[in-house]
Design an enzyme around this catalytic site. Structure first.
Site, PDB file in Angstrom:
ATOM      1  N   TYR A 123      -4.120  22.340 -45.695  1.00  0.00           N
ATOM      2  CA  TYR A 123      -3.332  23.557 -45.881  1.00  0.00           C
ATOM      3  C   TYR A 123      -2.760  23.669 -47.292  1.00  0.00           C
ATOM      4  O   TYR A 123      -2.031  24.605 -47.587  1.00  0.00           O
ATOM      5  CB  TYR A 123      -2.187  23.609 -44.860  1.00  0.00           C
ATOM      6  CG  TYR A 123      -2.642  24.031 -43.492  1.00  0.00           C
ATOM      7  CD1 TYR A 123      -3.445  23.201 -42.731  1.00  0.00           C
ATOM      8  CD2 TYR A 123      -2.267  25.258 -42.959  1.00  0.00           C
ATOM      9  CE1 TYR A 123      -3.862  23.574 -41.475  1.00  0.00           C
ATOM     10  CE2 TYR A 123      -2.678  25.641 -41.702  1.00  0.00           C
ATOM     11  CZ  TYR A 123      -3.478  24.807 -40.963  1.00  0.00           C
ATOM     12  OH  TYR A 123      -3.892  25.182 -39.720  1.00  0.00           O
ATOM     13  N   LYS A 170      -8.599  10.359 -38.680  1.00  0.00           N
ATOM     14  CA  LYS A 170     -10.039  10.121 -38.821  1.00  0.00           C
ATOM     15  C   LYS A 170     -10.197   9.121 -39.964  1.00  0.00           C
ATOM     16  O   LYS A 170     -10.970   9.322 -40.900  1.00  0.00           O
ATOM     17  CB  LYS A 170     -10.737  11.468 -39.106  1.00  0.00           C
ATOM     18  CG  LYS A 170     -12.236  11.445 -39.003  1.00  0.00           C
ATOM     19  CD  LYS A 170     -12.745  11.514 -37.589  1.00  0.00           C
ATOM     20  CE  LYS A 170     -14.264  11.388 -37.568  1.00  0.00           C
ATOM     21  NZ  LYS A 170     -14.813  11.341 -36.193  1.00  0.00           N
ATOM     22  N   ASP A 203     -11.402  12.732 -32.534  1.00  0.00           N
ATOM     23  CA  ASP A 203     -12.400  13.233 -31.572  1.00  0.00           C
ATOM     24  C   ASP A 203     -12.237  12.546 -30.219  1.00  0.00           C
ATOM     25  O   ASP A 203     -12.264  13.191 -29.162  1.00  0.00           O
ATOM     26  CB  ASP A 203     -13.835  13.129 -32.110  1.00  0.00           C
ATOM     27  CG  ASP A 203     -14.087  11.910 -32.969  1.00  0.00           C
ATOM     28  OD1 ASP A 203     -13.128  11.190 -33.306  1.00  0.00           O
ATOM     29  OD2 ASP A 203     -15.258  11.665 -33.321  1.00  0.00           O
ATOM     30  N   ASP A 227      -2.648  21.471 -35.927  1.00  0.00           N
ATOM     31  CA  ASP A 227      -2.867  22.879 -35.590  1.00  0.00           C
ATOM     32  C   ASP A 227      -3.851  22.980 -34.422  1.00  0.00           C
ATOM     33  O   ASP A 227      -3.591  23.658 -33.422  1.00  0.00           O
ATOM     34  CB  ASP A 227      -3.427  23.593 -36.834  1.00  0.00           C
ATOM     35  CG  ASP A 227      -3.767  25.042 -36.552  1.00  0.00           C
ATOM     36  OD1 ASP A 227      -2.994  25.708 -35.838  1.00  0.00           O
ATOM     37  OD2 ASP A 227      -4.807  25.513 -37.055  1.00  0.00           O
TER      38      ASP A 227
HETATM   39 MG    MG Z   1      -2.486  27.468 -34.892  1.00  0.00          MG
END
Ligand code: MG
Ligand code: NAI
Length: 332
Positions: A123, A170, A203, A227
């Site tokens: 972001y 990850k 995952d 998110d």
């Molecule tokens: Mg969202």
């Protein structure tokens, strides 16, 4: 009287914020509301989707209640939500997702608290075209932001009697960036021996969440994973209409639901205001106003127990305003 910045937002935002203000006031929480436009409306009025007076108002009042704001896909202005979180350094995004009595969902006994790093990762918005046809999008992870969000998560765990924090990453592939995030979580965890800390690769975590969500407690994630997993967790407990949230920083806090502006149902009196009402309850608790918060919680439980009184996303028949008036009646 406490003054609160109110950003109705767009799409279903004005409908769910009006519903939430109505319920807060009916519960006896009297605030002075400072209304501000943000997003497309502010862009048309002031030439900027996030005018300075919005930020100044939040810094002055320290608390804001916010409806969702539409972000254009592809081109157009930068996300107002992302700008707001970064400009005010609202570094922790707190999102409790739990099974609510009376809300139909595939699982029972889900009680998750998501803590999402809210200022960096992908972001950061640093993207560029290296040569035509090749784009680089940079994921930024800093020790400072990783440590403080981890600290927020463990402090929350301690003060709310939570037993376990799972850091999600990850780091097998992003060895440096996610590796640093995980390392910061581990270093922080060492100061909280009473709280169990473990980690999962993202995952695998997604698979486990849709199989056995009740086995997890708190999740600590960097921005993009947080998110995505937030919406997944909303799906575990009845959908986006039921999950509240808060963006928390040193300057104050902005309370908003996990869901977006839902353009498909905007302006039709169909939106479920529950998620923003619960965000309002989180705001009351942040302000140490536990009495009206408890009253609203009890009223919401009472209304949700009656299938007919729920909104359509939860299988009921009620409009936004009908649901709101049922909650007001249940407040007594
Ligand atoms: Mg969202
Ligand atoms: P969305 O969350 O707005 O909607 C996804 C689906 O869930 C839609 O079918 C919608 O009708 C339903 N839904 C969402 N909230 C609901 C509610 N309260 N009651 C009943 N149904 C509800 O996600 P979408 O469509 O991906 O995004 C729409 C816009 O919202 C985009 O511009 C996006 O950038 C923005 N957005 C803004 C956020 C914010 O202001 N914090 C957060 C997420 C998205």
């Amino acid at each position: 009287m406490t003054t609160i910045t109110l950003l109705p937002g767009d799409g279903i935002g004005p409908e769910v914020t009006a519903a939430t203000v109505r319920v807060l006031e009916a519960a006896g929480a009297k605030f002075e509301w400072e209304h501000h436009a943000a997003g497309a409306e502010a862009l048309a009025l002031h030439g900027d989707p996030l005018p300075d007076d919005v930020l100044e108002s939040i810094v002055r009042n320290r608390v804001a209640l916010k409806g969702p704001i539409t972000t254009p896909v592809g081109g157009g202005f930068q996300s107002v939500n992302v700008r707001l979180r970064r400009a005010l350094d609202l570094y922790a995004n707190l999102r409790p997702a739990r099974t609510l009595p009376g809300v139909p969902s595939r699982f029972s006994g889900v009680d998750l608290v998501i803590v999402r790093e809210n200022t960096e990762g992908l972001y950061s918005g640093i993207e560029h075209e290296v040569v035509p046809g090749v784009i680089e999008s940079l994921k930024v992870i800093t020790e400072k932001a990783s440590l403080r969000v981890a600290q927020y998560a463990f402090e929350y765990a301690r003060s709310h009697g939570r037993k376990r924090v799972t850091t999600v990453h990850k780091a097998n592939i992003l060895k440096l960036g996610d590796g640093l995030f995980l390392d910061c979580a581990r270093r922080t965890a060492a100061a909280y021996p009473e709280i169990r800390h473990d980690d999962r690769i993202i995952d695998n975590l997604c698979m486990q969440l849709v199989m056995r969500p009740e086995t997890y407690d708190m999740l600590l994630l960097e921005n993009l994973y947080g998110d995505i997993v937030s919406d997944l967790c909303a799906g575990l407990v009845g959908g986006l209409g039921v999950v509240p949230g808060a963006n928390i920083g040193e300057v104050g806090a902005v309370f908003e639901a996990v869901h977006g502006s839902a353009p498909d149902i905007a302006g039709q009196n169909l939106a479920n205001p529950l998620a923003l009402m619960q965000s309002g309850v989180m705001m009351l608790r942040y302000l140490d106003l536990h009495e009206p918060a408890d009253r609203i919680d009890a009223a919401l439980d009472a209304v949700l127990a009656e299938p007919r009184l729920r909104t359509r996303d939860l299988g009921g028949e009620a409009s936004t305003t009908e649901f709101t008036e049922s909650v007001v009646r249940a407040l007594g």
